[in-house]
Design an enzyme around this catalytic site. Structure first.
Site, PDB file in Angstrom:
ATOM      1  N   SER A 127       0.827  -1.205   0.000  1.00 18.54           N
ATOM      2  CA  SER A 127       0.000   0.000   0.000  1.00 18.54           C
ATOM      3  C   SER A 127       0.860   1.253   0.000  1.00 18.54           C
ATOM      4  CB  SER A 127      -0.863  -0.027   1.263  1.00 18.54           C
ATOM      5  OG  SER A 127      -1.397   1.240   1.529  1.00 18.54           O
ATOM      6  N   TYR A 152      -1.457  -1.530  11.178  1.00 18.21           N
ATOM      7  CA  TYR A 152      -1.802  -1.989   9.829  1.00 18.21           C
ATOM      8  C   TYR A 152      -0.701  -1.595   8.840  1.00 18.21           C
ATOM      9  CZ  TYR A 152      -3.573  -1.448   5.109  1.00 18.21           C
ATOM     10  OH  TYR A 152      -3.676  -1.472   3.750  1.00 18.21           O
ATOM     11  N   LYS A 156       2.288  -3.800   6.500  1.00 20.52           N
ATOM     12  CA  LYS A 156       2.595  -3.693   5.067  1.00 20.52           C
ATOM     13  C   LYS A 156       4.113  -3.548   4.875  1.00 20.52           C
ATOM     14  CE  LYS A 156      -1.482  -4.189   3.375  1.00 20.52           C
ATOM     15  NZ  LYS A 156      -1.805  -5.485   2.766  1.00 20.52           N
TER      16      LYS A 156
END
Ligand code: UDP
Length: 342
Positions: A127, A152, A156
């Site tokens: 992302s 989160y 990634k």
């Protein structure tokens, strides 16, 4: 013989669109999902769009190491696209261990199975969140990653690093990380699209749910950013365009076209669009009025980010094609399809 691609988390929003594009490009696909954040709506839609009523579906959790290993025993997998992960930023702050264990263990299980079964091509769904609030825009793949503000986002970055280190250490594993900007929209058939559970966190599902009457009013977070209209700038990438980037990346891997054993590509349009612009475009293209108000900034939001897409354009031979208007029309068609069919 057709190449086989395993799509983990393949029943979800991005996974289902990618599955359609892979099948249409001539790949055999195995869809695997634990259904923790979706139902079978999109999987059924994929079967309808592609006519592949026999599409393999395996309900499994990628944190189950033995199950992942079994999958690699049962199928000859040429490439795996790993989507299976939790993705709610706010929840990850409240429950970091849930995020670290699910997102990291599932990916390490995939890599370990790839390693012990003679190697594999691995595509990781990353992302643009890894760039944080970048100083120079647009961001290229060389733009330094900044410390993440959420567990989160950390997962990634960590998964990118785990992939980078694994391709270096284990023969036969090749990896691509695709850094998505803001995927929005739905398949033009309106048979698959985004299906958020509960109140949507993301802008476009909140817009479409407000337009259909499921939500009373859209809150636009912040109108005092130092941008032209005071709202944040993002790079909204059509979901079908995004899915096609996966097909291009998989074919680069399975056809031995990679220049390094680990590559990273931005997947965006290269075009910044403000939140307010997106809202007004949605109203115009769909000929409706949206109930919205401006509220305070949302903590953790970056002011602006958009992609430099040169590398993906050149190396993947891929480019975003749909206009924001087309994408917003597709998002609305999907919301209406849901209202009529549920
Ligand atoms: N946004 C908004 N209202 C909402 C949801 C999002 O104004 O209900 C804004 C958000 O502040 C950001 C942009 O829309 O500027 C995109 O947010 P989203 O959560 O979709 O993606 P993000 O860029 O945060 O990953």
């Amino acid at each position: 013989m057709k190449k086989q691609v395993l799509v983990s988390g393949g029943a979800g929003y991005i996974g289902s669109h990618v599955t359609v594009e892979l099948i249409e490009a001539g790949y055999d696909v195995i869809v695997a999902d634990n259904m923790s954040n979706c139902d079978l709506t999109c999987f059924e839609g994929v079967k309808k769009i592609t006519g592949r009523t026999d599409l393999p579906f395996i309900k499994m959790d990628f944190c189950d190491k033995a199950a992942v290993d079994q999958l690699f025993t049962d199928y000859k997998i040429d490439a795996v696209i790993h989507f299976a992960a939790f993705k709610a930023v706010g929840e990850s702050v409240a429950e970091p261990l849930k995020y670290y264990s699910n997102n990291l263990i599932s990916f390490m299980n995939v890599l370990d199975a790839a390693r012990t079964h003679g190697g594999c091509n691995v595509l990781f769904s990353s992302s643009a969140t890894v760039y944080g609030e970048a100083e120079v825009l647009p961001v290229t793949e060389q733009t330094p990653r900044l410390p993440s503000t959420s567990p989160y986002g950390n997962t990634k970055q960590m998964c990118e690093d785990i992939l980078r280190d694994s391709v270096k250490a284990y023969e036969g594993i090749h990896g691509i990380a695709l850094r998505y900007f803001n995927p929005i929209g739905a398949h033009p058939s309106a048979l698959i699209g985004e299906l958020p559970r509960g109140v949507p966190n993301n802008l476009v599902p909140f817009i479409t749910q407000t337009a259909i009457g499921k939500r009373e009013c859209l809150s636009i977070f912040g109108k005092d950013y130092p941008t032209e209209d005071g709202t944040c700038l993002r790079d909204y990438i059509d979901i079908v365009d995004l899915a096609k980037a996966h097909v291009a990346a998989v074919s680069r891997m399975v056809n031995g076209k990679m220049e390094k054993e680990y590559e990273i590509f931005n997947v965006g349009t290269g075009r910044p669009v403000s939140v307010y612009e997106l809202v007004t475009k949605f109203e115009k293209v769909n000929n409706l009025k949206l109930n919205y108000k401006f509220v305070d900034r949302r903590p953790g939001d970056v002011m602006a980010i958009w992609a430099d897409t040169k590398l993906a354009n050149e190396k993947l031979g891929w480019k975003a094609e749909r206009t924001v208007e087309e994408t917003l029309a597709a998002a609305w068609a999907w919301e209406k399809h849901l209202a009529e069919n549920r």
